[in-house]
Design an enzyme around this catalytic site. Structure first.
Site, PDB file in Angstrom:
ATOM      1  N   ASP A  52       0.844  -1.194   0.000  1.00 35.62           N
ATOM      2  CA  ASP A  52       0.000   0.000   0.000  1.00 35.62           C
ATOM      3  C   ASP A  52       0.877   1.242   0.000  1.00 35.62           C
ATOM      4  OD1 ASP A  52      -2.755   1.286   0.537  1.00 35.62           O
ATOM      5  OD2 ASP A  52      -1.499   2.165   2.104  1.00 35.62           O
ATOM      6  N   TYR A  57       2.813  10.231  -0.065  1.00 39.22           N
ATOM      7  CA  TYR A  57       3.856   9.725   0.833  1.00 39.22           C
ATOM      8  C   TYR A  57       5.214  10.181   0.296  1.00 39.22           C
ATOM      9  CZ  TYR A  57       0.208   6.683   2.836  1.00 39.22           C
ATOM     10  OH  TYR A  57      -0.934   6.179   3.429  1.00 39.22           O
TER      11      TYR A  57
HETATM   12  N1  LIG Z   1      -5.406   7.675   5.220  1.00 41.27           N
HETATM   13  C1  LIG Z   1      -4.885   6.536   4.827  1.00 41.27           C
HETATM   14  O1  LIG Z   1      -5.301   5.976   3.860  1.00 41.27           O
HETATM   15  C2  LIG Z   1      -3.769   5.958   5.641  1.00 41.27           C
HETATM   16  C3  LIG Z   1      -3.411   6.511   6.862  1.00 41.27           C
HETATM   17  C4  LIG Z   1      -2.454   5.890   7.653  1.00 41.27           C
HETATM   18  C5  LIG Z   1      -1.833   4.738   7.186  1.00 41.27           C
HETATM   19  N2  LIG Z   1      -2.169   4.219   5.969  1.00 41.27           N
HETATM   20  C6  LIG Z   1      -1.528   2.996   5.462  1.00 41.27           C
HETATM   21  O2  LIG Z   1      -1.506   2.020   6.485  1.00 41.27           O
HETATM   22  C7  LIG Z   1      -0.148   1.612   6.718  1.00 41.27           C
HETATM   23  C8  LIG Z   1       0.024   1.192   8.177  1.00 41.27           C
HETATM   24  O3  LIG Z   1      -0.280   2.229   9.058  1.00 41.27           O
HETATM   25  P1  LIG Z   1       0.849   3.105   9.773  1.00 41.27           P
HETATM   26  O4  LIG Z   1       2.154   2.880   9.080  1.00 41.27           O
HETATM   27  O5  LIG Z   1       0.329   4.483   9.875  1.00 41.27           O
HETATM   28  O6  LIG Z   1       0.886   2.539  11.252  1.00 41.27           O
HETATM   29  P2  LIG Z   1       1.225   1.124  11.903  1.00 41.27           P
HETATM   30  O7  LIG Z   1       1.328   0.085  10.880  1.00 41.27           O
HETATM   31  O8  LIG Z   1       0.258   0.962  13.009  1.00 41.27           O
HETATM   32  O9  LIG Z   1       2.654   1.418  12.575  1.00 41.27           O
HETATM   33  C9  LIG Z   1       3.801   1.415  11.786  1.00 41.27           C
HETATM   34  C10 LIG Z   1       5.023   1.808  12.598  1.00 41.27           C
HETATM   35  O10 LIG Z   1       5.198   0.981  13.737  1.00 41.27           O
HETATM   36  C11 LIG Z   1       6.599   0.709  13.931  1.00 41.27           C
HETATM   37  N3  LIG Z   1       6.773  -0.742  13.741  1.00 41.27           N
HETATM   38  C12 LIG Z   1       6.329  -1.490  12.685  1.00 41.27           C
HETATM   39  N4  LIG Z   1       6.626  -2.785  12.857  1.00 41.27           N
HETATM   40  C13 LIG Z   1       7.267  -2.889  14.023  1.00 41.27           C
HETATM   41  C14 LIG Z   1       7.808  -3.976  14.745  1.00 41.27           C
HETATM   42  N5  LIG Z   1       7.735  -5.224  14.278  1.00 41.27           N
HETATM   43  N6  LIG Z   1       8.411  -3.722  15.936  1.00 41.27           N
HETATM   44  C15 LIG Z   1       8.470  -2.470  16.418  1.00 41.27           C
HETATM   45  N7  LIG Z   1       7.973  -1.387  15.788  1.00 41.27           N
HETATM   46  C16 LIG Z   1       7.365  -1.598  14.595  1.00 41.27           C
HETATM   47  C17 LIG Z   1       7.339   1.535  12.890  1.00 41.27           C
HETATM   48  O11 LIG Z   1       7.630   2.841  13.374  1.00 41.27           O
HETATM   49  P3  LIG Z   1       8.828   3.199  14.401  1.00 41.27           P
HETATM   50  O12 LIG Z   1       9.881   2.170  14.274  1.00 41.27           O
HETATM   51  O13 LIG Z   1       9.240   4.553  13.995  1.00 41.27           O
HETATM   52  O14 LIG Z   1       8.150   3.206  15.755  1.00 41.27           O
HETATM   53  C18 LIG Z   1       6.298   1.667  11.803  1.00 41.27           C
HETATM   54  O15 LIG Z   1       6.505   2.759  10.959  1.00 41.27           O
HETATM   55  C19 LIG Z   1       0.667   2.824   6.291  1.00 41.27           C
HETATM   56  O16 LIG Z   1       2.019   2.524   6.087  1.00 41.27           O
HETATM   57  C20 LIG Z   1      -0.075   3.226   5.038  1.00 41.27           C
HETATM   58  O17 LIG Z   1       0.268   2.378   3.972  1.00 41.27           O
HETATM   59  C21 LIG Z   1      -3.133   4.806   5.196  1.00 41.27           C
END
Ligand SMILES: NC(=O)c1ccc[n+]([C@@H]2O[C@H](COP(=O)([O-])OP(=O)(O)OC[C@H]3O[C@@H](n4cnc5c(N)ncnc54)[C@H](OP(=O)(O)O)[C@@H]3O)[C@@H](O)[C@H]2O)c1
Length: 332
Positions: A52, A57
């Site tokens: 995604d 981004y």
């Molecule tokens: N409006 C929309 O459409 C929208 C909005 C938000 C997100 N999204 C999509 O959804 C995806 C996922 O959401 P998100 O990235 O916002 O949040 P998330 O998946 O809840 O959190 C991701 C963050 O958590 C940490 N992390 C990930 N895996 C880990 C692990 N195994 N151990 C420790 N820390 C870990 C990393 O940051 P750190 O290491 O810096 O802590 C990572 O950037 C996004 O990448 C994007 O593609 C879409």
């Protein structure tokens, strides 16, 4: 072997753990290109088949990295994943009247260029205003782009459950992306079952509540000024629900401490959080973000955890009801 699911009515079969491409683009502090590339390769090497991303981004930076990775893999004869991008946040505002064919078509062209493809697999409207879902002409514009061969399929990324429910009424919408995690349980009440009934794919985003559900943060954790967990803590730049799932930071930390004793043996908190999402059959794919290969590897491994017991699921629900629900349930 990772579980797979049909992706709605598209005919695609996707691994249930995907990859979220926001952190490799922008708004998460410093992330190097080398780490981003390694994260993508690691995820794909371990069986991820759904990526995604979005035009915003890093002003197409995330898309360009994905294009590079796909080029490298093509050279090695490896299969291409499904790539889902998003458009609409570059409009002057997310008001419904802006979502016209004339405004959207150039965004699609930009994504085609950045991803270096002739046709986009999946284009999602990127959190348009609620009113947009009441304008059939917006979806007619997407139908036209599909007819013109610019995109294979389209879907929406929503903020609120009600927007997701409304989106299910449009026959052209093949997928709904929504925040769904241990701290955002409302989609499980009605939305997931209806999406499944209509054969609409569900993409679960923010599964780790921006990292809060990994259990690695504490009261003193500092985030860089260009990390949304610093600059959007109170919704200063975009919907506050996208940062820590809209849960006040200290309340989230307290809830994580109550979840910790429920951790299955051998699993990390992040894997536990991802497994919880996968317990819901209607979820086609969950898309944790990862900023390096280690995170990508750990996240994919959640796909092989044993199912959580009904008792554990009930305890997680009870923690949600007591600690989290008042902050989020009626807001999204
Ligand atoms: N409006 C929309 O459409 C929208 C909005 C938000 C997100 N999204 C999509 O959804 C995806 C996922 O959401 P998100 O990235 O916002 O949040 P998330 O998946 O809840 O959190 C991701 C963050 O958590 C940490 N992390 C990930 N895996 C880990 C692990 N195994 N151990 C420790 N820390 C870990 C990393 O940051 P750190 O290491 O810096 O802590 C990572 O950037 C996004 O990448 C994007 O593609 C879409």
């Amino acid at each position: 072997m990772m579980q797979t699911r049909p992706f709605g009515r598209t005919g695609w079969q996707v691994a249930r753990i995907g990859f979220g491409g926001w952190a490799i683009g922008s708004a998460w502090g410093a992330v190097t290109e080398a780490d981003s590339m390694a994260a993508l390769h690691e995820a794909l090497d371990r069986g991820v088949t759904f990526l995604d991303t979005a035009d915003v981004y890093g002003d197409h930076a995330s898309e360009r990295l994905i294009a590079r990775v796909l080029r490298e893999r093509r050279r090695r004869g490896q299969d291409a994943p499904v790539v889902a991008t998003k458009i609409g946040r570059r409009l002057p505002s997310q008001q419904a009247a802006n979502y016209t064919y004339d405004n959207l078509a150039p965004f699609v062209e930009d994504c085609l260029r950045s991803l270096a493809v002739d046709v986009l697999d999946l284009v999602q409207l990127h959190c348009p205003s609620t009113e947009t879902y009441y304008r059939p002409e917006v979806f007619a514009a997407m139908d036209r782009l599909q007819r013109e061969g610019k995109l294979r399929h389209y879907g929406v990324s929503v903020e609120k459950v009600e927007e997701g429910l409304k989106a299910l009424e449009y026959p052209g919408v093949v997928s709904v992306q929504i925040i769904f995690n241990m701290f955002r349980q409302r989609p499980a009440e009605r939305f997931l079952a209806l999406a499944q009934q209509r054969q609409v794919a569900v993409i679960a985003r923010v599964p780790l509540a921006s990292g809060l559900l990994t259990g690695k943060f504490g009261p003193g954790t500092q985030f860089a000024p260009d990390d949304h967990r610093q600059f959007n803590r109170h919704g200063e730049s975009f919907d506050v629900g996208e940062t820590f799932a809209g849960v006040p930071y200290d309340e989230g930390l307290a809830a994580v401490e109550e979840l910790r004793p429920l951790l299955p043996a051998g699993a990390t908190m992040a894997q536990f959080a991802l497994r919880w999402v996968l317990m819901h059959e209607a979820v086609s794919v969950v898309i944790p973000g990862a900023r390096n290969a280690g995170q990508a590897r750990m996240n994919v491994a959640a796909g092989s955890l044993a199912p959580l017991s009904p008792a554990t699921m009930a305890q997680i629900r009870a923690i949600y009801e007591r600690r989290i629900k008042p902050y989020v349930h009626q807001r999204w």
